[in-house]
Scaffold this motif. Structure first.
Motif, PDB file in Angstrom:
ATOM      1  N   VAL A 116      11.808 -36.558 -69.743  1.00 42.19           N
ATOM      2  CA  VAL A 116      11.019 -36.416 -70.971  1.00 42.19           C
ATOM      3  C   VAL A 116       9.809 -37.364 -70.939  1.00 42.19           C
ATOM      4  CG1 VAL A 116      11.073 -36.574 -73.494  1.00 42.19           C
ATOM      5  CG2 VAL A 116      13.099 -35.806 -72.245  1.00 42.19           C
ATOM      6  N   SER A 117      10.053 -38.602 -70.559  1.00 47.09           N
ATOM      7  CA  SER A 117       8.969 -39.585 -70.554  1.00 47.09           C
ATOM      8  C   SER A 117       9.385 -40.775 -69.697  1.00 47.09           C
ATOM      9  CB  SER A 117       8.660 -40.052 -71.983  1.00 47.09           C
ATOM     10  OG  SER A 117       9.821 -40.579 -72.574  1.00 47.09           O
ATOM     11  N   TYR A 118       8.425 -41.640 -69.404  1.00 49.34           N
ATOM     12  CA  TYR A 118       8.734 -42.859 -68.642  1.00 49.34           C
ATOM     13  C   TYR A 118       7.675 -43.915 -68.891  1.00 49.34           C
ATOM     14  CZ  TYR A 118       5.631 -40.454 -65.266  1.00 49.34           C
ATOM     15  OH  TYR A 118       4.581 -39.804 -64.667  1.00 49.34           O
ATOM     16  N   GLY A 119       8.058 -45.162 -68.618  1.00 47.56           N
ATOM     17  CA  GLY A 119       7.164 -46.299 -68.838  1.00 47.56           C
ATOM     18  C   GLY A 119       7.958 -47.482 -69.350  1.00 47.56           C
ATOM     19  N   TYR A 120       7.361 -48.675 -69.337  1.00 44.90           N
ATOM     20  CA  TYR A 120       8.032 -49.906 -69.773  1.00 44.90           C
ATOM     21  C   TYR A 120       9.326 -50.137 -68.988  1.00 44.90           C
ATOM     22  CZ  TYR A 120       4.871 -49.956 -73.796  1.00 44.90           C
ATOM     23  OH  TYR A 120       3.773 -49.985 -74.601  1.00 44.90           O
ATOM     24  N   GLY A 121       9.324 -49.774 -67.726  1.00 46.39           N
ATOM     25  CA  GLY A 121      10.519 -49.998 -66.902  1.00 46.39           C
ATOM     26  C   GLY A 121      11.670 -49.087 -67.240  1.00 46.39           C
ATOM     27  N   SER A 122      11.373 -47.918 -67.797  1.00 47.75           N
ATOM     28  CA  SER A 122      12.471 -47.027 -68.203  1.00 47.75           C
ATOM     29  C   SER A 122      12.090 -45.577 -67.960  1.00 47.75           C
ATOM     30  CB  SER A 122      12.774 -47.221 -69.689  1.00 47.75           C
ATOM     31  OG  SER A 122      11.723 -46.694 -70.460  1.00 47.75           O
ATOM     32  N   VAL A 123      13.101 -44.737 -67.997  1.00 46.96           N
ATOM     33  CA  VAL A 123      12.866 -43.290 -67.927  1.00 46.96           C
ATOM     34  C   VAL A 123      13.799 -42.625 -68.938  1.00 46.96           C
ATOM     35  CG1 VAL A 123      14.507 -42.998 -66.001  1.00 46.96           C
ATOM     36  CG2 VAL A 123      12.768 -41.270 -66.403  1.00 46.96           C
ATOM     37  N   THR A 124      13.274 -41.639 -69.657  1.00 44.99           N
ATOM     38  CA  THR A 124      14.080 -40.927 -70.648  1.00 44.99           C
ATOM     39  C   THR A 124      14.358 -39.528 -70.144  1.00 44.99           C
ATOM     40  OG1 THR A 124      13.059 -42.197 -72.420  1.00 44.99           O
ATOM     41  CG2 THR A 124      14.157 -40.164 -73.067  1.00 44.99           C
ATOM     42  N   VAL A 125      15.626 -39.170 -70.132  1.00 39.63           N
ATOM     43  CA  VAL A 125      16.023 -37.854 -69.609  1.00 39.63           C
ATOM     44  C   VAL A 125      16.927 -37.147 -70.614  1.00 39.63           C
ATOM     45  CG1 VAL A 125      15.934 -38.577 -67.185  1.00 39.63           C
ATOM     46  CG2 VAL A 125      18.083 -38.801 -68.445  1.00 39.63           C
ATOM     47  N   TRP A 126      17.003 -35.837 -70.464  1.00 41.80           N
ATOM     48  CA  TRP A 126      18.001 -35.072 -71.209  1.00 41.80           C
ATOM     49  C   TRP A 126      19.324 -35.164 -70.445  1.00 41.80           C
ATOM     50  CZ3 TRP A 126      18.166 -33.194 -75.918  1.00 41.80           C
ATOM     51  CH2 TRP A 126      16.989 -32.880 -76.584  1.00 41.80           C
ATOM     52  N   ALA A 127      20.391 -35.385 -71.173  1.00 41.20           N
ATOM     53  CA  ALA A 127      21.707 -35.440 -70.520  1.00 41.20           C
ATOM     54  C   ALA A 127      22.738 -34.770 -71.414  1.00 41.20           C
ATOM     55  CB  ALA A 127      22.107 -36.887 -70.276  1.00 41.20           C
ATOM     56  N   ARG A 128      23.792 -34.289 -70.798  1.00 43.81           N
ATOM     57  CA  ARG A 128      24.883 -33.714 -71.584  1.00 43.81           C
ATOM     58  C   ARG A 128      25.560 -34.823 -72.381  1.00 43.81           C
ATOM     59  NH1 ARG A 128      25.995 -28.540 -69.948  1.00 43.81           N
ATOM     60  NH2 ARG A 128      25.062 -28.005 -67.947  1.00 43.81           N
ATOM     61  N   LYS A 129      26.048 -34.482 -73.557  1.00 46.59           N
ATOM     62  CA  LYS A 129      26.577 -35.504 -74.463  1.00 46.59           C
ATOM     63  C   LYS A 129      27.731 -36.297 -73.864  1.00 46.59           C
ATOM     64  CE  LYS A 129      25.163 -34.308 -79.110  1.00 46.59           C
ATOM     65  NZ  LYS A 129      25.483 -33.613 -80.349  1.00 46.59           N
ATOM     66  N   GLU A 130      28.589 -35.633 -73.116  1.00 49.46           N
ATOM     67  CA  GLU A 130      29.781 -36.323 -72.624  1.00 49.46           C
ATOM     68  C   GLU A 130      29.639 -36.805 -71.182  1.00 49.46           C
ATOM     69  OE1 GLU A 130      31.849 -36.861 -74.940  1.00 49.46           O
ATOM     70  OE2 GLU A 130      30.852 -35.485 -76.312  1.00 49.46           O
ATOM     71  N   ALA A 131      28.452 -36.656 -70.600  1.00 46.86           N
ATOM     72  CA  ALA A 131      28.304 -36.911 -69.155  1.00 46.86           C
ATOM     73  C   ALA A 131      28.058 -38.390 -68.857  1.00 46.86           C
ATOM     74  CB  ALA A 131      27.176 -36.056 -68.600  1.00 46.86           C
ATOM     75  N   TYR A 132      28.959 -39.250 -69.318  1.00 46.41           N
ATOM     76  CA  TYR A 132      28.742 -40.683 -69.128  1.00 46.41           C
ATOM     77  C   TYR A 132      28.862 -41.093 -67.664  1.00 46.41           C
ATOM     78  CZ  TYR A 132      28.747 -41.363 -74.137  1.00 46.41           C
ATOM     79  OH  TYR A 132      28.424 -41.309 -75.456  1.00 46.41           O
ATOM     80  N   VAL A 133      29.815 -40.504 -66.978  1.00 48.84           N
ATOM     81  CA  VAL A 133      30.016 -40.903 -65.571  1.00 48.84           C
ATOM     82  C   VAL A 133      28.792 -40.539 -64.745  1.00 48.84           C
ATOM     83  CG1 VAL A 133      31.467 -40.560 -63.532  1.00 48.84           C
ATOM     84  CG2 VAL A 133      32.520 -40.692 -65.791  1.00 48.84           C
ATOM     85  N   ASP A 134      28.257 -39.336 -64.998  1.00 48.39           N
ATOM     86  CA  ASP A 134      27.045 -38.917 -64.277  1.00 48.39           C
ATOM     87  C   ASP A 134      25.879 -39.853 -64.592  1.00 48.39           C
ATOM     88  OD1 ASP A 134      28.512 -36.844 -63.355  1.00 48.39           O
ATOM     89  OD2 ASP A 134      27.668 -35.332 -64.723  1.00 48.39           O
ATOM     90  N   LEU A 135      25.762 -40.238 -65.858  1.00 52.08           N
ATOM     91  CA  LEU A 135      24.668 -41.125 -66.251  1.00 52.08           C
ATOM     92  C   LEU A 135      24.819 -42.513 -65.617  1.00 52.08           C
ATOM     93  CD1 LEU A 135      24.045 -40.313 -70.013  1.00 52.08           C
ATOM     94  CD2 LEU A 135      22.398 -40.132 -68.160  1.00 52.08           C
ATOM     95  N   MET A 136      26.071 -42.974 -65.524  1.00 52.05           N
ATOM     96  CA  MET A 136      26.295 -44.281 -64.875  1.00 52.05           C
ATOM     97  C   MET A 136      25.877 -44.217 -63.415  1.00 52.05           C
ATOM     98  SD  MET A 136      29.947 -45.462 -66.413  1.00 52.05           S
ATOM     99  CE  MET A 136      30.248 -45.597 -68.169  1.00 52.05           C
ATOM    100  N   GLU A 137      26.158 -43.080 -62.804  1.00 49.05           N
ATOM    101  CA  GLU A 137      25.768 -42.897 -61.400  1.00 49.05           C
ATOM    102  C   GLU A 137      24.250 -42.858 -61.274  1.00 49.05           C
ATOM    103  OE1 GLU A 137      25.944 -42.622 -57.466  1.00 49.05           O
ATOM    104  OE2 GLU A 137      27.618 -43.087 -58.814  1.00 49.05           O
ATOM    105  N   LEU A 138      23.605 -42.143 -62.200  1.00 48.42           N
ATOM    106  CA  LEU A 138      22.140 -42.082 -62.175  1.00 48.42           C
ATOM    107  C   LEU A 138      21.546 -43.474 -62.398  1.00 48.42           C
ATOM    108  CD1 LEU A 138      19.520 -40.383 -62.098  1.00 48.42           C
ATOM    109  CD2 LEU A 138      19.719 -40.137 -64.585  1.00 48.42           C
ATOM    110  N   ALA A 139      22.133 -44.226 -63.331  1.00 51.64           N
ATOM    111  CA  ALA A 139      21.640 -45.579 -63.608  1.00 51.64           C
ATOM    112  C   ALA A 139      21.721 -46.439 -62.344  1.00 51.64           C
ATOM    113  CB  ALA A 139      22.451 -46.214 -64.731  1.00 51.64           C
ATOM    114  N   ALA A 140      22.830 -46.287 -61.608  1.00 55.53           N
ATOM    115  CA  ALA A 140      22.975 -47.074 -60.371  1.00 55.53           C
ATOM    116  C   ALA A 140      21.897 -46.685 -59.365  1.00 55.53           C
ATOM    117  CB  ALA A 140      24.368 -46.853 -59.782  1.00 55.53           C
ATOM    118  N   GLN A 141      21.603 -45.394 -59.287  1.00 54.10           N
ATOM    119  CA  GLN A 141      20.580 -44.943 -58.334  1.00 54.10           C
ATOM    120  C   GLN A 141      19.191 -45.441 -58.718  1.00 54.10           C
ATOM    121  OE1 GLN A 141      21.076 -43.459 -55.503  1.00 54.10           O
ATOM    122  NE2 GLN A 141      23.283 -43.485 -55.878  1.00 54.10           N
ATOM    123  N   LEU A 142      18.934 -45.501 -60.017  1.00 55.97           N
ATOM    124  CA  LEU A 142      17.605 -45.907 -60.485  1.00 55.97           C
ATOM    125  C   LEU A 142      17.468 -47.427 -60.563  1.00 55.97           C
ATOM    126  CD1 LEU A 142      17.047 -43.412 -63.460  1.00 55.97           C
ATOM    127  CD2 LEU A 142      16.303 -43.177 -61.103  1.00 55.97           C
TER     128      LEU A 142
END
Lengths: 434, 146
Positions: free
Chosen positions: A387-413
């Motif tokens: 969706v957007s990025y800046g200030y050392g961050s990135v905003t993405v659309w994610a599924r509501k319950e997809a916490y494990v996937d998001l944790m994995e993405l956070a580790a990659q980023l």
């Protein structure tokens, strides 16, 4: 007393010096958090100062006046000692999310956020050469207050250079015409902002090289004869006037929208005719850039000591794990990278405030955009809708319950905020209760 | 600048500006800021606690203002809690335990600014000088600042 009575003479008091005036006590105002029932109409809500119990209020005037109240109200709702949610750049709600609590919870969340914000205040008081904190902190944001005390006077830039810098200055990148994914349209998605460690990121930005010295324009003949590498010499900072075209339509090409060239999501669009060197370095990999004119700076140097992060934030690497230290570090670099308003004589003999940007500000934003674009690119490659990025961050659309996937993405980023583990736990509890 | 040679020297352009490498750029910056601190090398691993553990962010945030042994103990406590909550994170923070052990001897135990910081927290009178921002805070009557 009768006349003629003998009275012992009163001892004459030695003249005493007047009592010294009481010392003026200079102390920083306290920071508190105020959460309104309706941030769009900020009248009543709950407030808390560190070490005290949260209290509800019906009107803002009920709150102590010696506290700077950082609220969740929109900036237009500022009044006296009330500040909007952008005062610390990170909103109270985001601070709560980063600490693993919900700021709207007056028992377990609000006091924790108030405690963290008090730490920001303690460090801010400690870190900068304030003259009078009660006055210095009256700026609309802490970043502006920091910019005011760290500002360096320099020779004013020529109008042509200032115009080029303004057109190269992009604070945030919003992907235009982003399509919501299907799961979001079905109500099963939400936007999540994954953020790098604020303190380490501020160190990274403050550790880069910045243009120093006189700007000169480059002769057109030299521009046409120079290979593109000539414009990427970090010892010779360059601003180029160029047109950008995204012609590659192959399957692996980066969508031009992701580059968000000139798209900052604000109501005041910017016309981007100029590109700074750090932005040019990655833009060349994804677009055809036709350089028309260029300005070259004398040399590049690290930021001066005054603009570097205060030493209190570098005393121990462990401080990088503190949200409060990170919030202050972010306010520091955004202060350095912010516009400054100066009064300028305008036609008609009137003086008006005009926004000016320094070359430091442009380069710092460009370093930020360059890094965050890499985050956005990685998220895009992993199938997320950015969706957007800046200030050392990135905003993405994610599924509501997809916490494990998001944790994995956070580790990659390399992202470490928000606290997804706590969010997951809270969601599990609310699911059980329903 | 009108001549080609004046602007472009191929020998100088060896150091070509490149796009930043995710995580690597920040790690390289850490090494410059904290060249001798063993913990700096494993900050990236420790950070995972901030994302996956519900209690670690708050414990770690409270390290601010504590003395060096307190900070070390706080880190250990945060690690223990994080592993109890999410055992899978153990592999990431194992390296930090060794770094912490090495760091104990070199850790700044005399953080000179802490008494002043406590004074600010109490709302004490403070005097801040423009130079040497960290060590300059002293408790003093404001009338002495002029």
């Amino acid at each position: 007393m009768a006349i003629g009575t003998n009275v012992a003479p009163r001892p004459i008091r030695a003249p005493q010096p007047p009592a010294p005036a009481a010392d003026i006590i200079l102390k920083p105002p306290r920071f508190g958090v105020a959460i309104f029932n309706n941030p769009a109409s900020p009248t009543s809500g709950v407030a808390c100062v560190e070490g005290q119990r949260p209290k509800s209020f019906e009107a803002r005037t009920e709150l102590p006046s010696d506290v700077i109240w950082i609220s969740d109200a929109y900036s237009a709702a500022r009044a006296q000692n009330m500040r909007g949610s952008d005062y610390l750049r990170t909103t109270p709600r985001q601070i709560g999310d980063d600490l693993g609590v919900d700021v709207r919870d007056p028992v377990d969340g609000l006091p924790v956020v108030a405690e963290c914000i008090a730490r920001v205040r303690d460090m801010a008081a400690h870190a900068y050469p304030w003259v009078n904190m009660a006055v210095d902190w009256s700026e609309a944001t802490l970043g502006r207050a920091i910019a005011k005390v760290t500002r360096m006077s320099g020779d004013p830039l020529a109008e042509a250079v200032q115009g080029a810098l303004k057109q190269a200055y992009q604070t945030y990148s919003t992907v235009p015409d982003v399509l919501r994914p299907d799961f979001a349209n079905a109500g099963g998605g939400r936007m999540v902002t994954l953020r790098t460690n604020r303190l380490r990121y501020a160190h990274y930005l403050c550790g880069q090289l910045y243009p120093t010295g006189v700007w000169r324009s480059l002769h057109r003949k030299v521009i046409f004869e120079s290979p593109v590498e000539a414009f990427l010499d970090p010892d010779r900072p360059v601003l180029v006037e160029a047109t950008v075209e995204f012609l590659d339509r192959s399957a692996n090409a980066v969508p031009s929208a992701l580059v968000a060239y000139g798209s900052n999501g604000s109501s005041r669009p910017i016309i981007r005719n100029w590109i700074s060197q750090p932005e040019l370095a990655w833009l060349l990999g994804h677009a055809n850039v036709h350089i028309q004119s260029a300005l070259v700076c004398e040399r590049s140097e690290p930021l001066p000591e005054r603009l570097q992060l205060p030493r209190i934030l570098t005393a121990d690497p462990l401080y990088a794990l503190s949200v409060a230290a990170g919030v202050l570090a972010e306010n520091h670099w955004t202060g350095v990278a912010s516009e400054q308003y100066v009064r300028k004589a305008m036609p008609g003999a009137t003086a008006q405030p005009v926004a000016e940007v320094s070359s430091n500000a442009v380069w710092m934003r460009a370093y930020d955009r360059a890094y965050c674009f890499q985050m956005a690119l990685e998220a895009h490659r992993r199938g997320y809708t950015v969706v957007s990025y800046g200030y050392g961050s990135v905003t993405v659309w994610a599924r509501k319950e997809a916490y494990v996937d998001l944790m994995e993405l956070a580790a990659q980023l390399g992202a470490c905020h928000p606290d997804l583990g706590a969010m997951q736990d809270r969601d599990a509890v609310s699911m059980e209760s329903t | 600048m009108s001549t080609f040679d004046e602007f472009y020297d191929p020998r100088r352009c060896v150091n070509r500006l490149a796009p930043p490498v995710l995580r690597g750029a920040i790690k390289a910056s850490d090494a410059k800021v904290w060249p001798t601190a063993p913990l700096a090398a494993c900050l990236g691993d420790l950070e995972r606690m901030l994302v996956v553990s519900a209690s670690a962010p708050l414990t770690l945030d409270r390290l601010i203002g504590q003395d060096a042994p307190g900070r070390g103990a706080g880190l250990v406590q945060a690690c223990v809690q994080a592993v109890q909550e999410r055992p899978e994170i153990g592999q990431h923070i194992r390296g930090a335990a060794l770094a912490l052990k090495q760091d104990k001897s070199g850790r700044m135990t005399a953080f000179a600014t802490e008494p002043a910081m406590r004074a600010v927290q109490r709302g004490a009178m403070v005097l801040i000088r423009p130079a040497g921002a960290v060590d300059a805070m002293e408790t003093a009557p404001a009338s002495a600042t002029v």
